[in-house]
Design a protein around this motif. Structure first.
Motif, mmCIF file in Angstrom:
data_model
loop_
_atom_site.group_PDB
_atom_site.id
_atom_site.type_symbol
_atom_site.label_atom_id
_atom_site.label_comp_id
_atom_site.label_asym_id
_atom_site.label_seq_id
_atom_site.Cartn_x
_atom_site.Cartn_y
_atom_site.Cartn_z
ATOM 1 N N LEU A 333 0.823 -1.207 0.000
ATOM 2 C CA LEU A 333 0.000 0.000 0.000
ATOM 3 C C LEU A 333 0.862 1.265 0.000
ATOM 4 O O LEU A 333 0.653 2.180 -0.798
ATOM 5 C CB LEU A 333 -0.911 -0.019 1.228
ATOM 6 C CG LEU A 333 -1.662 1.259 1.573
ATOM 7 C CD1 LEU A 333 -2.610 1.642 0.446
ATOM 8 C CD2 LEU A 333 -2.436 1.092 2.873
ATOM 9 N N VAL A 334 1.853 1.292 0.876
ATOM 10 C CA VAL A 334 2.667 2.496 1.026
ATOM 11 C C VAL A 334 3.493 2.772 -0.236
ATOM 12 O O VAL A 334 3.576 3.893 -0.704
ATOM 13 C CB VAL A 334 3.593 2.376 2.261
ATOM 14 C CG1 VAL A 334 4.646 3.480 2.282
ATOM 15 C CG2 VAL A 334 2.759 2.409 3.539
ATOM 16 N N ILE A 335 4.080 1.705 -0.784
ATOM 17 C CA ILE A 335 4.971 1.910 -1.922
ATOM 18 C C ILE A 335 4.202 2.076 -3.225
ATOM 19 O O ILE A 335 4.482 2.966 -4.019
ATOM 20 C CB ILE A 335 5.948 0.715 -2.060
ATOM 21 C CG1 ILE A 335 6.881 0.713 -0.855
ATOM 22 C CG2 ILE A 335 6.747 0.813 -3.357
ATOM 23 C CD1 ILE A 335 7.846 -0.443 -0.843
ATOM 24 N N VAL A 427 6.508 -8.285 -2.634
ATOM 25 C CA VAL A 427 6.523 -6.979 -1.969
ATOM 26 C C VAL A 427 7.963 -6.577 -1.622
ATOM 27 O O VAL A 427 8.311 -5.397 -1.681
ATOM 28 C CB VAL A 427 5.626 -6.985 -0.707
ATOM 29 C CG1 VAL A 427 5.789 -5.700 0.083
ATOM 30 C CG2 VAL A 427 4.164 -7.180 -1.089
ATOM 31 N N ARG A 428 8.795 -7.565 -1.297
ATOM 32 C CA ARG A 428 10.186 -7.261 -0.998
ATOM 33 C C ARG A 428 10.877 -6.663 -2.235
ATOM 34 O O ARG A 428 11.670 -5.735 -2.113
ATOM 35 C CB ARG A 428 10.916 -8.532 -0.518
ATOM 36 C CG ARG A 428 12.158 -8.216 0.300
ATOM 37 C CD ARG A 428 12.832 -9.485 0.826
ATOM 38 N NE ARG A 428 11.952 -10.261 1.706
ATOM 39 C CZ ARG A 428 11.674 -11.550 1.537
ATOM 40 N NH1 ARG A 428 12.181 -12.226 0.522
ATOM 41 N NH2 ARG A 428 10.885 -12.172 2.383
ATOM 42 N N THR A 429 10.561 -7.181 -3.402
ATOM 43 C CA THR A 429 11.173 -6.601 -4.616
ATOM 44 C C THR A 429 10.691 -5.162 -4.826
ATOM 45 O O THR A 429 11.460 -4.316 -5.260
ATOM 46 C CB THR A 429 10.838 -7.425 -5.887
ATOM 47 O OG1 THR A 429 9.432 -7.373 -6.105
ATOM 48 C CG2 THR A 429 11.298 -8.856 -5.767
ATOM 49 N N LEU A 430 9.430 -4.898 -4.501
ATOM 50 C CA LEU A 430 8.925 -3.518 -4.600
ATOM 51 C C LEU A 430 9.733 -2.608 -3.687
ATOM 52 O O LEU A 430 10.104 -1.493 -4.032
ATOM 53 C CB LEU A 430 7.465 -3.438 -4.148
ATOM 54 C CG LEU A 430 6.356 -4.028 -5.001
ATOM 55 C CD1 LEU A 430 5.025 -3.823 -4.287
ATOM 56 C CD2 LEU A 430 6.331 -3.365 -6.360
ATOM 57 N N LYS A 431 9.988 -3.146 -2.488
ATOM 58 C CA LYS A 431 10.680 -2.379 -1.467
ATOM 59 C C LYS A 431 12.114 -2.062 -1.906
ATOM 60 O O LYS A 431 12.570 -0.925 -1.780
ATOM 61 C CB LYS A 431 10.707 -3.209 -0.176
ATOM 62 C CG LYS A 431 10.747 -2.410 1.082
ATOM 63 C CD LYS A 431 10.423 -3.312 2.250
ATOM 64 C CE LYS A 431 11.070 -2.780 3.510
ATOM 65 N NZ LYS A 431 10.811 -3.654 4.665
#
Length: 436
Positions: A333-335, A427-431
DNA sequence: ATCGGCTCGCGCAA
DNA sequence: TGCGCGAAGCCGAT
């Protein structure tokens, strides 16, 4: 003739704009589109403002080609619109429909300060909200037959916007978008997003991509957060960059499997328009007072249940719970500015489970939703959160701690339905990509 | 893997 | 007044 553009920020397939043009042609007068840009709107940040402004730049450009004047008026409608209407000797005002309280208050305030006729056109829903039902519906099953019955009458092709035959002769300059942007008072601590382009053109492309690549797998895979089979249309629908009616028409035309088309149309039409129905007929759509009686009662009797985990807003906001699945959803959500639809339910229900009260849970869920989602501040958001936390449009289920009879969702349930680790890894890759 | 029970109330049929 | 059934589930029994 003036169309006061609100939530339907597009030139194509816009019944409010089309109606305004029809009346203007009949009266042989110029047509003006006005957008009131308020400095603050329900906690919107730069993320949402910049998506919206980019869409409006495209809107102005389209309107110019159609010989329709566009004015961006900075300020609150009741302060700027009445004077504008007098200055330009406007004879009729037409607005699009929005069930949110703040928008309805603006319209009432404007209405009390003007002397010309003022009409409202529902350009957002396929079946106009007040036609579909004259009361708050109890659930989708009570709403569905009413909408179905009216669809043949309302789910029709649009006429196209014509080049307007009567030019606006008054003083009119192109909007200075740069100074508008630099003058924004919006919270700029939430970054803009770049994976989804704003505007009508991009919305159309997203729809075509969805139909080509995802629609045929929709019914089976839409609830799998670890794979990419959602339409991604909700930000566009929220800002009105695309019309739900247009989406429905295009989906109906495809040769995709009936089961997939039906699953998508159910969400696009029934569930989305049910959200407007709820917000329009229940002023407590953003708090616990809007919950059905059985849900209020059951939550009350579990108000003082012991909570195993209790988190502050900060801990939630920074994805610092004990649950890696929940943290991943919050990080997405945040990213990304868009949490997977299935995770939105789990996410909100866990906020209920891990806060001291349903009231606090509503407050936190709405705050985070409206701050980070591109489609925050939408009836769908309020309704979805109320479904998750308050049993709205749902039924009672087996009683348990904290939730009472509100439907529960669990980590183990998710594990049986999709690959949690794969979602967490995504999600880790997004981060990493975002440098966080 | 699959099934049934959980539990409420709307709307329609009778 | 009775009955069927619903917006995304869980859990324990089999």
């Amino acid at each position: 003739m003036v169309y006061w553009m609100g939530r339907d920020q597009r030139t194509a397939d816009n019944w409010a704009l089309l109606h305004a043009q029809e009346l203007a042609v009949k009266k042989k007068v110029p047509l003006i589109v006005v957008f009131c840009l308020v400095p603050k709107f329900l906690g919107a940040t730069l993320r949402q403002y910049s998506f919206m402004l980019a869409g409006l730049i495209e809107t102005e450009e389209h309107l110019r080609k159609k010989h329709i004047a566009f004015f961006l008026l900075p300020g609150f409608p009741e302060n700027v619109l009445p004077a504008f209407l007098v200055r330009h000797k406007c004879s009729v005002l037409i607005a699009d429909f929005d069930p949110l309280k703040i928008r309805r208050r603006w319209k009432e305030a404007v209405d009390s300060r003007i002397a010309i006729p003022f009409y409202e056109v529902d350009a957002h829903n396929i079946v106009p909200c007040w036609v579909a039902s004259g009361k708050q519906e109890y659930a989708a099953y009570t709403f569905r037959p009413k909408v179905r019955r009216l669809l043949p009458q309302y789910l029709t092709e649009f006429p196209s916007l014509k080049r307007h035959p009567f030019l606006f002769q008054g003083k009119h300059y192109a909007t200075d978008w740069e100074s508008i942007k630099t003058g924004l008072a919006a919270d700029n601590s939430v970054s803009e997003i770049d994976w989804l382009l704003p505007g009508e053109k991009a919305a159309g492309k997203t729809l075509r991509d969805f139909i080509r690549r995802k629609l045929n797998f929709y019914s089976l895979r839409r609830n799998d957060p670890s794979s990419d089979f959602q339409s991604d249309l909700s930000p566009y629908l929220h800002f009105g960059h695309i019309s739900a009616q247009r989406v429905a028409l295009e989906i109906r035309k495809t040769k995709a499997n009936k089961i997939d088309r039906d699953a998508f149309l159910e969400e696009l039409i029934i569930r989305r328009e049910l959200s407007d129905n709820y917000c329009f007929y229940n002023d407590n759509y953003d708090n616990c007072d809007g919950f059905p009686e059985w849900a209020k009662k059951t939550l009350e009797s579990h108000r003082y249940d012991r909570r195993e985990y209790l988190y502050s807003l900060d801990r939630f906001e920074n994805s610092e719970t004990h649950d890696k699945l929940w943290n991943a959803a919050q990080t997405e959500l945040v990213i990304r500015g868009k949490m997977h639809g299935y995770m939105r339910m789990y996410w909100a229900k866990k906020i209920l489970e891990w806060t001291e009260s349903p009231e606090k849970a509503m407050e936190i869920a709405i705050y985070l939703n409206d701050r980070y989602e591109l489609d925050g501040r939408d009836p769908n958001g309020y309704t979805g959160i109320s479904w998750s936390i308050g049993g709205l449009h749902d039924r009672a289920w087996g009683e348990r701690t904290i939730f009472g009879k509100i439907r529960y969702m669990s980590y183990n349930g998710c594990r049986g339905k999709f690959d949690i680790d794969s979602y967490v890894a995504y999600v880790r890759t997004l981060k990493h990509a975002s440098g966080l």
